[in-house]
Every structure is written in structure tokens, then in C-alpha cells.
Design an enzyme around this catalytic site. Structure first.
Site, PDB file in Angstrom:
ATOM      1  N   ASP A  13     -90.780  33.427  30.602  1.00 21.62           N
ATOM      2  CA  ASP A  13     -92.015  33.635  31.422  1.00 21.62           C
ATOM      3  C   ASP A  13     -92.728  32.125  32.105  1.00 21.62           C
ATOM      4  O   ASP A  13     -93.642  32.149  32.334  1.00 21.62           O
ATOM      5  CB  ASP A  13     -93.325  34.055  30.417  1.00 21.62           C
ATOM      6  CG  ASP A  13     -92.740  35.375  29.789  1.00 21.62           C
ATOM      7  OD1 ASP A  13     -92.119  36.108  30.421  1.00 21.62           O
ATOM      8  OD2 ASP A  13     -93.124  35.345  28.687  1.00 21.62           O
ATOM      9  N   LYS A  16     -89.980  32.542  36.569  1.00 22.80           N
ATOM     10  CA  LYS A  16     -88.884  32.584  37.556  1.00 22.80           C
ATOM     11  C   LYS A  16     -88.905  33.483  38.632  1.00 22.80           C
ATOM     12  O   LYS A  16     -88.742  33.162  39.741  1.00 22.80           O
ATOM     13  CB  LYS A  16     -87.709  33.054  36.532  1.00 22.80           C
ATOM     14  CG  LYS A  16     -87.400  32.264  35.514  1.00 22.80           C
ATOM     15  CD  LYS A  16     -86.468  32.600  34.318  1.00 22.80           C
ATOM     16  CE  LYS A  16     -87.036  34.097  33.647  1.00 22.80           C
ATOM     17  NZ  LYS A  16     -88.072  33.522  32.605  1.00 22.80           N
ATOM     18  N   LYS A  18     -91.329  34.391  40.463  1.00 20.74           N
ATOM     19  CA  LYS A  18     -92.219  33.690  41.511  1.00 20.74           C
ATOM     20  C   LYS A  18     -91.502  32.835  42.245  1.00 20.74           C
ATOM     21  O   LYS A  18     -91.322  32.976  43.716  1.00 20.74           O
ATOM     22  CB  LYS A  18     -93.477  33.021  41.158  1.00 20.74           C
ATOM     23  CG  LYS A  18     -94.114  32.052  42.244  1.00 20.74           C
ATOM     24  CD  LYS A  18     -95.334  31.581  41.958  1.00 20.74           C
ATOM     25  CE  LYS A  18     -95.474  30.311  43.101  1.00 20.74           C
ATOM     26  NZ  LYS A  18     -96.685  29.804  43.230  1.00 20.74           N
ATOM     27  N   GLY A  40     -89.670  40.413  32.304  1.00 16.28           N
ATOM     28  CA  GLY A  40     -90.796  40.653  33.350  1.00 16.28           C
ATOM     29  C   GLY A  40     -91.076  39.760  34.232  1.00 16.28           C
ATOM     30  O   GLY A  40     -91.492  38.515  33.964  1.00 16.28           O
ATOM     31  N   HIS A  41     -90.543  39.848  35.375  1.00 18.02           N
ATOM     32  CA  HIS A  41     -90.601  38.706  36.177  1.00 18.02           C
ATOM     33  C   HIS A  41     -91.649  39.223  37.200  1.00 18.02           C
ATOM     34  O   HIS A  41     -91.643  40.174  38.193  1.00 18.02           O
ATOM     35  CB  HIS A  41     -89.345  38.292  37.113  1.00 18.02           C
ATOM     36  CG  HIS A  41     -88.293  38.102  36.245  1.00 18.02           C
ATOM     37  ND1 HIS A  41     -87.026  37.667  36.443  1.00 18.02           N
ATOM     38  CD2 HIS A  41     -88.423  37.591  34.911  1.00 18.02           C
ATOM     39  CE1 HIS A  41     -86.214  37.352  35.663  1.00 18.02           C
ATOM     40  NE2 HIS A  41     -86.946  37.260  34.446  1.00 18.02           N
ATOM     41  N   THR A 129     -88.704  43.026  22.326  1.00 14.24           N
ATOM     42  CA  THR A 129     -89.315  43.659  23.022  1.00 14.24           C
ATOM     43  C   THR A 129     -89.337  45.242  23.189  1.00 14.24           C
ATOM     44  O   THR A 129     -89.721  46.026  23.883  1.00 14.24           O
ATOM     45  CB  THR A 129     -88.974  43.456  24.662  1.00 14.24           C
ATOM     46  OG1 THR A 129     -87.632  43.666  24.877  1.00 14.24           O
ATOM     47  CG2 THR A 129     -89.387  42.007  25.005  1.00 14.24           C
ATOM     48  N   GLN A 224     -85.207  35.425  30.620  1.00 13.58           N
ATOM     49  CA  GLN A 224     -85.633  34.707  29.544  1.00 13.58           C
ATOM     50  C   GLN A 224     -85.461  33.273  29.590  1.00 13.58           C
ATOM     51  O   GLN A 224     -85.758  32.728  30.620  1.00 13.58           O
ATOM     52  CB  GLN A 224     -84.625  35.183  28.341  1.00 13.58           C
ATOM     53  CG  GLN A 224     -84.892  36.470  27.773  1.00 13.58           C
ATOM     54  CD  GLN A 224     -84.115  37.743  28.764  1.00 13.58           C
ATOM     55  OE1 GLN A 224     -83.142  37.480  28.949  1.00 13.58           O
ATOM     56  NE2 GLN A 224     -84.905  38.699  28.991  1.00 13.58           N
ATOM     57  N   ASP A 333    -102.414  24.058  37.238  1.00 12.13           N
ATOM     58  CA  ASP A 333    -103.475  24.627  37.360  1.00 12.13           C
ATOM     59  C   ASP A 333    -104.413  24.936  36.304  1.00 12.13           C
ATOM     60  O   ASP A 333    -105.496  24.728  36.163  1.00 12.13           O
ATOM     61  CB  ASP A 333    -103.796  25.442  38.379  1.00 12.13           C
ATOM     62  CG  ASP A 333    -102.916  26.741  38.136  1.00 12.13           C
ATOM     63  OD1 ASP A 333    -101.549  26.480  37.999  1.00 12.13           O
ATOM     64  OD2 ASP A 333    -103.383  28.044  37.808  1.00 12.13           O
TER      65      ASP A 333
HETATM   66  P1  GDP Z   1     -90.998  34.793  34.528  1.00  8.28           P
HETATM   67  O1  GDP Z   1     -90.781  35.916  33.529  1.00  8.28           O
HETATM   68  O2  GDP Z   1     -90.491  33.583  34.406  1.00  8.28           O
HETATM   69  O3  GDP Z   1     -90.765  35.450  35.902  1.00  8.28           O
HETATM   70  O4  GDP Z   1     -92.469  34.718  34.402  1.00  8.28           O
HETATM   71  P2  GDP Z   1     -93.686  35.975  34.226  1.00  8.28           P
HETATM   72  O5  GDP Z   1     -93.879  36.625  35.595  1.00  8.28           O
HETATM   73  O6  GDP Z   1     -93.321  36.763  32.983  1.00  8.28           O
HETATM   74  O7  GDP Z   1     -95.025  34.913  33.814  1.00  8.28           O
HETATM   75  C1  GDP Z   1     -95.503  33.841  34.639  1.00  8.28           C
HETATM   76  C2  GDP Z   1     -97.056  34.432  34.695  1.00  8.28           C
HETATM   77  O8  GDP Z   1     -97.515  33.322  35.436  1.00  8.28           O
HETATM   78  C3  GDP Z   1     -96.973  35.620  35.775  1.00  8.28           C
HETATM   79  O9  GDP Z   1     -98.418  36.252  35.412  1.00  8.28           O
HETATM   80  C4  GDP Z   1     -97.234  34.841  37.083  1.00  8.28           C
HETATM   81  O10 GDP Z   1     -97.784  35.532  38.358  1.00  8.28           O
HETATM   82  C5  GDP Z   1     -97.934  33.712  36.699  1.00  8.28           C
HETATM   83  N1  GDP Z   1     -97.703  32.286  37.382  1.00  8.28           N
HETATM   84  C6  GDP Z   1     -96.737  31.770  38.004  1.00  8.28           C
HETATM   85  N2  GDP Z   1     -96.725  30.503  38.415  1.00  8.28           N
HETATM   86  C7  GDP Z   1     -98.014  30.379  38.364  1.00  8.28           C
HETATM   87  C8  GDP Z   1     -98.847  29.057  38.598  1.00  8.28           C
HETATM   88  O11 GDP Z   1     -98.495  28.100  38.809  1.00  8.28           O
HETATM   89  N3  GDP Z   1    -100.081  29.196  38.242  1.00  8.28           N
HETATM   90  C9  GDP Z   1    -100.909  30.262  37.392  1.00  8.28           C
HETATM   91  N4  GDP Z   1    -102.134  30.146  37.151  1.00  8.28           N
HETATM   92  N5  GDP Z   1    -100.035  31.414  37.475  1.00  8.28           N
HETATM   93  C10 GDP Z   1     -98.764  31.444  37.608  1.00  8.28           C
HETATM   94  P1  IMO Z   2     -88.560  36.861  30.930  1.00  6.43           P
HETATM   95  O1  IMO Z   2     -87.286  37.143  31.749  1.00  6.43           O
HETATM   96  C1  IMO Z   2     -90.250  36.055  26.981  1.00  6.43           C
HETATM   97  C2  IMO Z   2     -88.303  37.491  23.568  1.00  6.43           C
HETATM   98  C3  IMO Z   2     -88.960  38.439  22.687  1.00  6.43           C
HETATM   99  C4  IMO Z   2     -88.419  38.301  21.487  1.00  6.43           C
HETATM  100  C5  IMO Z   2     -86.807  37.882  21.584  1.00  6.43           C
HETATM  101  C6  IMO Z   2     -85.981  38.821  21.584  1.00  6.43           C
HETATM  102  O2  IMO Z   2     -89.583  37.635  31.403  1.00  6.43           O
HETATM  103  O3  IMO Z   2     -88.770  35.323  30.835  1.00  6.43           O
HETATM  104  P2  IMO Z   2     -85.193  41.013  22.772  1.00  6.43           P
HETATM  105  O4  IMO Z   2     -86.151  42.312  23.554  1.00  6.43           O
HETATM  106  O5  IMO Z   2     -84.693  39.957  23.890  1.00  6.43           O
HETATM  107  O6  IMO Z   2     -84.236  41.338  21.869  1.00  6.43           O
HETATM  108  O7  IMO Z   2     -86.422  39.975  22.387  1.00  6.43           O
HETATM  109  O8  IMO Z   2     -87.051  37.201  23.052  1.00  6.43           O
HETATM  110  N1  IMO Z   2     -88.016  37.887  24.977  1.00  6.43           N
HETATM  111  C7  IMO Z   2     -88.792  37.187  26.181  1.00  6.43           C
HETATM  112  N2  IMO Z   2     -89.883  36.268  25.967  1.00  6.43           N
HETATM  113  N3  IMO Z   2     -89.784  36.244  28.251  1.00  6.43           N
HETATM  114  C8  IMO Z   2     -88.599  37.196  28.220  1.00  6.43           C
HETATM  115  O9  IMO Z   2     -88.072  37.323  29.626  1.00  6.43           O
HETATM  116  C9  IMO Z   2     -88.351  37.512  27.049  1.00  6.43           C
HETATM  117  N4  IMO Z   2     -87.106  38.601  26.781  1.00  6.43           N
HETATM  118  C10 IMO Z   2     -87.005  38.632  25.597  1.00  6.43           C
HETATM  119  O10 IMO Z   2     -90.312  38.288  22.826  1.00  6.43           O
HETATM  120  O11 IMO Z   2     -89.306  37.058  20.890  1.00  6.43           O
HETATM  121 MG    MG Z   3     -91.621  37.062  32.182  1.00  5.11          MG
END
Ligand code: GDP
Ligand code: IMO
Ligand code: MG
Length: 423
Positions: A13, A16, A18, A40-41, A129, A224, A333
């Protein structure tokens, strides 16, 4: 042409989705190399947020090909749901979204096994998850799995039934109280497979080799984060795939000497969702503020993410394991308004103070050691260049760059595409 990699350096999270979306204008092909619908991207532009689970984050760009590589595990039901959600965007999936025949399928019974396994673990649960990730990769390495290419074979139903029956026996062994209607789950599963079949199912490694020869620009998108890697993460509280750079080689068929830049993404602080150790985790109002301001709720499960200060011990480790050449810092931010910013630079252990990630980072083994930097008050979200940043924020960036010995090329100050500053 070499292949660039983009991956998360913390517990996922990092942002990535973005950054892949922002960078796609420079690439011909975006290829996901591991994970599945546990990811979840999030992408944001034109005021709308999109969450992708299996589909690569380059899908909104007009010309880029998006490839789901052999290292990915696909749940056809979730995948169909993702495609349906994008129906209004005029995307020609048959031309732009390719799927490796070698990617493994998540069956309905894989999800049931994930749930039963977690329930059986009780307090020791991984906090998965519940998307069936672990059981699917177990079948892959156990050589029982079903691959996308198998659904085109005549005996495919027999293969499916054999694996399903095996899973049902395993489920019975768990003695779990799980309730499910398998007929219902299977009906949806088989219907969803038709959607998957409507896409180009390809020998993806060959496709990528040809693209490399033709000098196409390829970006491999990780899911991840490095600390969730099956080998280098905080085992057993990890996911079941190789989330680090090596995963792009096995998950796409890219040779190690074909790797170009490795983009490592990190948040200006740290988050983790699910169980497992997290040395810099905060249990006070500072952590609560990070979670609230940063909207730290899982994009896949909606669970609250645990929050804490940045951890340079863990980041340096991730940079080394991945061979990161450029860093991208997200969500600076969110830290606006804290009078001091803490940075973990070392761990105190029974053997003394160390600066490398040890075998166990459970709280009884490590105590984070911090330095304090001055914070900033200004709202960064409307800033469009480094020169507008408050001096103390630039000091934070400069300090991290020096400590991490890697340039920070992108600073993100908000979720939108436009809130991205190149340095
Ligand atoms: P990913 O799994 O690495 O693609 O990241 P996620 O989408 O799960 O989580 C990142 C969260 O932070 C999302 O809700 C994005 O919209 C948000 N986000 C990304 N970059 C920024 C940033 O620079 N500032 C803020 N406030 N939110 C951001
Ligand atoms: P993105 O790509 C954050 C975590 C789960 C759990 C562990 C194992 O959005 O960054 P799994 O379902 O893979 O067997 O869960 O890994 N986890 C993540 N945490 N971002 C993710 O993906 C994740 N995918 C799995 O919360 O702790
Ligand atoms: Mg994510």
C-alpha cells in the site's frame, strides 16, 4: 531494451498503483508479476478513484498493453468484477489486456481453504485478505495447480474436479464451521471464466522477449511490499509470493541482466495491515492522526491499517534486497502539522544496537532507536514544485536520501496523478 521494475519497499500500500499510472505515459507495456486479488492499487484522476486488484495499473492509458504475468494468481470472479467496473471507460480489453497462460487460477475452494486455515490458526492468524492466495500458491509449488492455459484443454473439467475434490477433503479435515454453497460458487466461477477466455491468453514470456528485441519499453508492476516477501519478509506474517525484484524474473520470464531501473516506493511513514511485527508502530494519537489524515484503510479489505514512523533499518534492507536505483516517496502531505518527525535509525537488541534487519523483529527482540527532525506545518497538497516545499520538508527528503544512499526521484503529495513532483 531493459525492463524497469516498480515495487513496494514496506508492507504494501505504498502507492504503487498511483505511480505506475503516472509513469505509464513512458512505457509500451505494463506487466504485473506476482500476487493476485490480495492487492488493491488505487489510481486517481479527473476526480475519480479506481481500485485495481488483478488488472495492471496502466490500463487507463490509450496505447499501453497491460499484461498479467505467469507469477500472478487470478480469481476469475474478482477479475470479471474488475472488468465490469471499467465498462464505462471505453477500454478495448481484447486489444490491451493480455493474460499469461501460465498464470495460476484461484478456485472457489482455494478461498474456502484460506478462510478455514485462518480460522484454525486462531490468534496466530496471518490476517490474510481471504482471497485464496496462500492455498493457490501452495498448489502451484505442490504441482497440483490449474493454470489459465488449462481451461482451453479438453480434459479441463476433470482436472478441475480432481483438485476441487482434494480441497473438499482438506476442508473436512479442518473441522471448520465454515458455511458455503459450492454449487452457487461454482456457477459464478464458470460463468466468469468465459470473460477470462475472451481476452488474449498468451505465452507471455515469449511476448515480452519479442517486445524486448523490438526495443519496447516495459515496466514490471509489483504487488504487496518487500516486507511481505515469502523469503525476505516477516515470515510467517507474509504473503505467498516473491514480492521483491527477483519475483519479476520468475513472474514474467525476464532475465536478471535485462533488468534496468528498479523503482522503490515508500511512504514517508509506515503502515501495515494484517498481523505481524511492526517495530515503529504507534498506539497513540500520532498514529491515529496518520491513519485518519492518510485515510489508511485497506483498498481490498477495508481494514484499518496500522501506522507508525518511518523505519530506515527496514528500508535499507529492502533497498539492498531489490537493488533499488531510484526512490519515490509518497504521502509526505500526511505528516504536515507534526512538530517533530521521528525516524528509526537502528534497533536495540540483546546483542547491542544494530542497523541491519535481524531474524526476528518481534517486540521482545528489538526496540527501535529514533532521531528527531523538525516537522512542517504547511499543506503540501497544492504544491507543484520542490522549490515551494517548506525547508524542513526538504530537509527530511535530503536526510532520507543521504541515509538511504539512493536518489528520491518522485515526491507524491496527494492521491491524484497531478500531485506528483519529479526531482
Ligand atoms: P498500492 O497498493 O501500493 O497501490 O497503494 P494503495 O492504493 O493500496 O494505497 C495507497 C493509498 O494512498 C491510496 O488510497 C492512494 O490514493 C493514496 N495515495 C497515494 N499517494 C498519496 C499521496 O502522496 N498522498 C496522499 N494523501 N495519499 C496518497
Ligand atoms: P498491495 O499490492 C498490504 C497482507 C495481508 C496479510 C498478508 C497475507 O495493495 O500493496 P494474503 O492475502 O496475501 O495471504 O495476506 O499480506 N497483504 C497486503 N497488505 N497491501 C497488499 O497489497 C497486501 N496483500 C496482502 O494483509 O497480512
Ligand atoms: Mg494496496
Amino acid at each position: 531494451m531493459s525492463v524497469d521494475l516498480l515495487l513496494g519497499l514496506q508492507w504494501g500500500d505504498e502507492g504503487k498503483g498511483k505511480i505506475v499510472d503516472v509513469l505509464t505515459t513512458d512505457y509500451d507495456i505494463i506487466a504485473r508479476f506476482q500476487g493476485g486479488p490480495n492487492a488493491g492499487h488505487t489510481l486517481k484522476f479527473d476526480g475519480i478513484s479506481h481500485v485495481l486488484h488483478t488488472i495492471p495499473s496502466g490500463i487507463f492509458h490509450p496505447s499501453a498493453i497491460n499484461l498479467i504475468g505467469n507469477g500472478v494468481v487470478i480469481d476469475p470472479v474478482i477479475f470479471k468484477g474488475e472488468l465490469d467496473k471499467l465498462a464505462g471507460f471505453n477500454i478495448d480489453f481484447a486489444k490491451k489486456l493480455y493474460v499469461s497462460k501460465k498464470a495460476h487460477l484461484i478456485l472457489p475452494t482455494h478461498r474456502l481453504l484460506d478462510a478455514a486455515s485462518e480460522a484454525a490458526k486462531g490468534k496466530a492468524k496471518i490476517g490474510s485478505t481471504l482471497k485464496g492466495i496462500g492455498p493457490t500458491y501452495m498448489d502451484k509449488t505442490g504441482r497440483n495447480g490449474i493454470r489459465v492455459g488449462d481451461i482451453l484443454l479438453e480434459d479441463w473439467k476433470t482436472r478441475y474436479n480432481t483438485l476441487r475434490d482434494k480441497h473438499l477433503k482438506m476442508l473436512a479435515n479442518y473441522n471448520s464451521s465454515l458455511e458455503y454453497d459450492l454449487t452457487d460458487l461454482e456457477t459464478t466461477f464458470f460463468q466468469s471464466l468465459e470473460t477470462l477466455k475472451s481476452l488474449p491468453l498468451i505465452d507471455s514470456e515469449n511476448f515480452l522477449h519479442t517486445a524486448q528485441k523490438e526495443n519496447k519499453k516495459i515496466l514490471a508492476e509489483g504487488a504487496q511490499g518487500s516486507l511481505l516477501d515469502i523469503d525476505f519478509g516477516t515470515y510467517p506474517f507474509v504473503t505467498s509470493s516473491t514480492t521483491t525484484a527477483a519475483g519479476a524474473c520468475t513472474g514474467l520470464g525476464i532475465a536478471p541482466n535485462a533488468v534496468g531501473d528498479v523503482f522503490g516506493i515508500f511512504k514517508a511513514y509506515t503502515t501495515r495491515v494484517g498481523s505481524g511485527p511492526f517495530p515503529t508502530e504507534l498506539f497513540d494519537e500520532v498514529g491515529e492522526t496518520m491513519g485518519r489524515v492518510g485515510k489508511e484503510f485497506g483498498a481490498t479489505t477495508g481494514r484499518a491499517r496500522r501506522c507508525g514512523w518511518i523505519d530506515l533499518v527496514a528500508l535499507k534492507y529492502a533497498i539492498r534486497v531489490n537493488g533499488v536505483t531510484q526512490l519515490m516517496m509518497m504521502k509526505g502531505d500526511v505528516l504536515s502539522g507534526f512538530s517533530t518527525i521521528k525516524v528509526c535509525t537502528a534497533y536495540k537488541t540483546k546483542e547491542g544496537v544494530i542497523e541491519h534487519l535481524p531474524f526476528s523483529i518481534e517486540p521482545e527482540n528489538v526496540t527501535p532507536q529514533y532521531i528527531e527532525l523538525q516537522g512542517w506545518k504547511e499543506d503540501l497538497t497544492q504544491m507543484s514544485s520542490e522549490s515551494e516545499f517548506p525547508a524542513t520538508f526538504n530537509d527530511y527528503i535530503a536526510y532520507l536520501e543521504k541515509e538511504l544512499e539512493t536518489p528520491i526521484k518522485i515526491v507524491s503529495v496527494g492521491p491524484d496523478r497531478k500531485q506528483t513532483i519529479f526531482r
